[in-house]
Design an enzyme around this catalytic site. Sequence first.
Site, PDB file in Angstrom:
ATOM      1  N   CYS A 135      92.856  23.904 -52.040  1.00  0.00           N
ATOM      2  CA  CYS A 135      93.463  24.247 -53.328  1.00  0.00           C
ATOM      3  C   CYS A 135      93.244  23.108 -54.327  1.00  0.00           C
ATOM      4  O   CYS A 135      92.137  22.912 -54.815  1.00  0.00           O
ATOM      5  CB  CYS A 135      94.947  24.576 -53.137  1.00  0.00           C
ATOM      6  SG  CYS A 135      95.704  25.407 -54.556  1.00  0.00           S
ATOM      7  N   HIS A 188      94.660  28.776 -49.043  1.00  0.00           N
ATOM      8  CA  HIS A 188      95.420  27.967 -48.081  1.00  0.00           C
ATOM      9  C   HIS A 188      95.204  28.503 -46.666  1.00  0.00           C
ATOM     10  O   HIS A 188      96.019  29.284 -46.161  1.00  0.00           O
ATOM     11  CB  HIS A 188      96.912  27.991 -48.433  1.00  0.00           C
ATOM     12  CG  HIS A 188      97.249  27.201 -49.652  1.00  0.00           C
ATOM     13  ND1 HIS A 188      97.597  25.867 -49.606  1.00  0.00           N
ATOM     14  CD2 HIS A 188      97.264  27.546 -50.966  1.00  0.00           C
ATOM     15  CE1 HIS A 188      97.830  25.428 -50.830  1.00  0.00           C
ATOM     16  NE2 HIS A 188      97.629  26.424 -51.681  1.00  0.00           N
ATOM     17  N   GLU A 212      95.664  27.133 -43.877  1.00  0.00           N
ATOM     18  CA  GLU A 212      96.680  26.702 -42.911  1.00  0.00           C
ATOM     19  C   GLU A 212      97.742  27.765 -42.678  1.00  0.00           C
ATOM     20  O   GLU A 212      98.388  27.802 -41.621  1.00  0.00           O
ATOM     21  CB  GLU A 212      97.344  25.396 -43.372  1.00  0.00           C
ATOM     22  CG  GLU A 212      98.236  25.491 -44.593  1.00  0.00           C
ATOM     23  CD  GLU A 212      97.524  25.307 -45.916  1.00  0.00           C
ATOM     24  OE1 GLU A 212      98.190  24.980 -46.915  1.00  0.00           O
ATOM     25  OE2 GLU A 212      96.291  25.504 -45.958  1.00  0.00           O
TER      26      GLU A 212
END
Length: 543
Positions: free
Chosen positions: A380, A515, A517
């Site tokens: 990001c 993102h 994750e």
Amino acid sequence: MARYIFITGGVVSSLGKGLASAALGALLQARGYKVRLRKLDPYLNLDPGTMSPYQHGEVFVTDDGAETDLDLGHYERFTGRPATKADNITTGRIYQDILTKERRGDYLGATIQVVPHVTNAIKDFVLSGNDEYDFVLVEIGGTVGDIEGLPFFEAIRQLKNELPRDHAIYIHLTLLPYIPSAGELKTKPTQHSVKELRSIGIQPDILLCRTDREIPKEERRKLGLFCNVRESAVIEARDVDNIYAVPEAYHAAGLDDEVLAAFGIEPRVPPALASWHTINERVRNPEGDVTIAIVGKYTGMKDAYKSLIEALSHGGIANKVRVKLDWIESEVFENEDPAPFLEHVNGILVPGGFGQRGAEGKIRAAQFARERDVPYFGICFGMQMAVIEAARNLVGITEANSTEFGPTKEPLVGLMTEWLRGNELERRSQSGDLGGTMRLGAYPAMLKRGSRVSEVYGGATEISERHRHRYEVNTAYKDRLEQHGLKFSGLSPDGVLPEIVEYADHPWFIGVQFHPELKSRPFEPHPLFASFIQAAVVQSRLV
């Protein structure tokens, strides 16, 4: 019909109700049951989207674009079931819905009160959409005794009476502190916590006791007697060396058996925990170590990067190595050489963030990684800073910057004013509200065939990842950046929004606007994190 497990907390906050809920959900799932986990947050914010990471920690984003509590990340990682906006609600959201109905006249002139209107709204939320599940686990945020939590406790008290017999139980997570001078665990805080709970009409069925040592039989007996629970329902929640050991530890302590017994259910089969055992073996017996520098803005509050920490751990599990994290506040080397801080690491990760503070330090980290051939993962904001670094130092656009930091002649990164969500055009402006106005949730991206990132995704040419951002790399600079080696290897389907950049001639340098994750699991590490840690392993052998 679904059965309900309400999880409350007492004595102190941050005991780990979310983790306990996730672990219990995983145990029930391992026995073949279909499980759903939901979170009730008593704060007045509509969602945590505008809350400071220092106060709230990470904002976990779901596929359908909800900004939710970080506990939903635990739920997803432990059960593999994607959470949705229907799995988290706040007092603020409930009040907003009630007041909207009141303005419409839906209540036909009635006086709006906490009981029954607020409690009914909470109950409606808890009971909605659960037909396909065997168990619904509902975590109530905060601790017993918090004023803002009272409507939620009242709602779950009413629910147990309204549901069929044996269709709801209460689990109370509490703390048994050890007092060194006395040489014993103290049960009084738990007794008083349960007393507070019983005073509002809730009798816990199971006590889940956080402790750093074995609970003596006499203390179990005392807790059972004074808290009015069976001795077998006093469950030891011992501290463990890593969070993925919690399901096995809770099973060994008898939590899942006691839950089924509380519902009058004979266990079908023992839980299938082999995969959890494999994960823990890899965590406890790694074949090596790698060190990853996280160059961030909120490094003093690790919960702000909760999913990131876990995704790096998953990458380590995939590669059978221990991932050591070196937390570096990006402001530290804004005006000095980053080499002393970074030359010992095997990989550099610059995570998401907002605002100008520390941005120049992140740009320097990207430059160090590019010039020294150190694996770099920009997420990001971390991707945006890598693009600005390339524009300044490779293309020669010395004034390259982001409009997030103020007016600039060379807006390499700018505010998105419109984008497609499905078939609908969404618009934003600089003067709009901050809350709920970002590009949120899962969006598709098209990958360039033959690119490194396509290879990382197993040759895929289309992916779906979760986003949370207002600013985007400006495609007007795409051609010049690509001429100097920074390839735009992933774009939105309409080709307007850059999603991924990479250097083909670098050992591993990838920036992503999304993102990743948020979608990583211990059983299924995200391919980008697995590949990043693999590159760090290679780097560690070169040093």
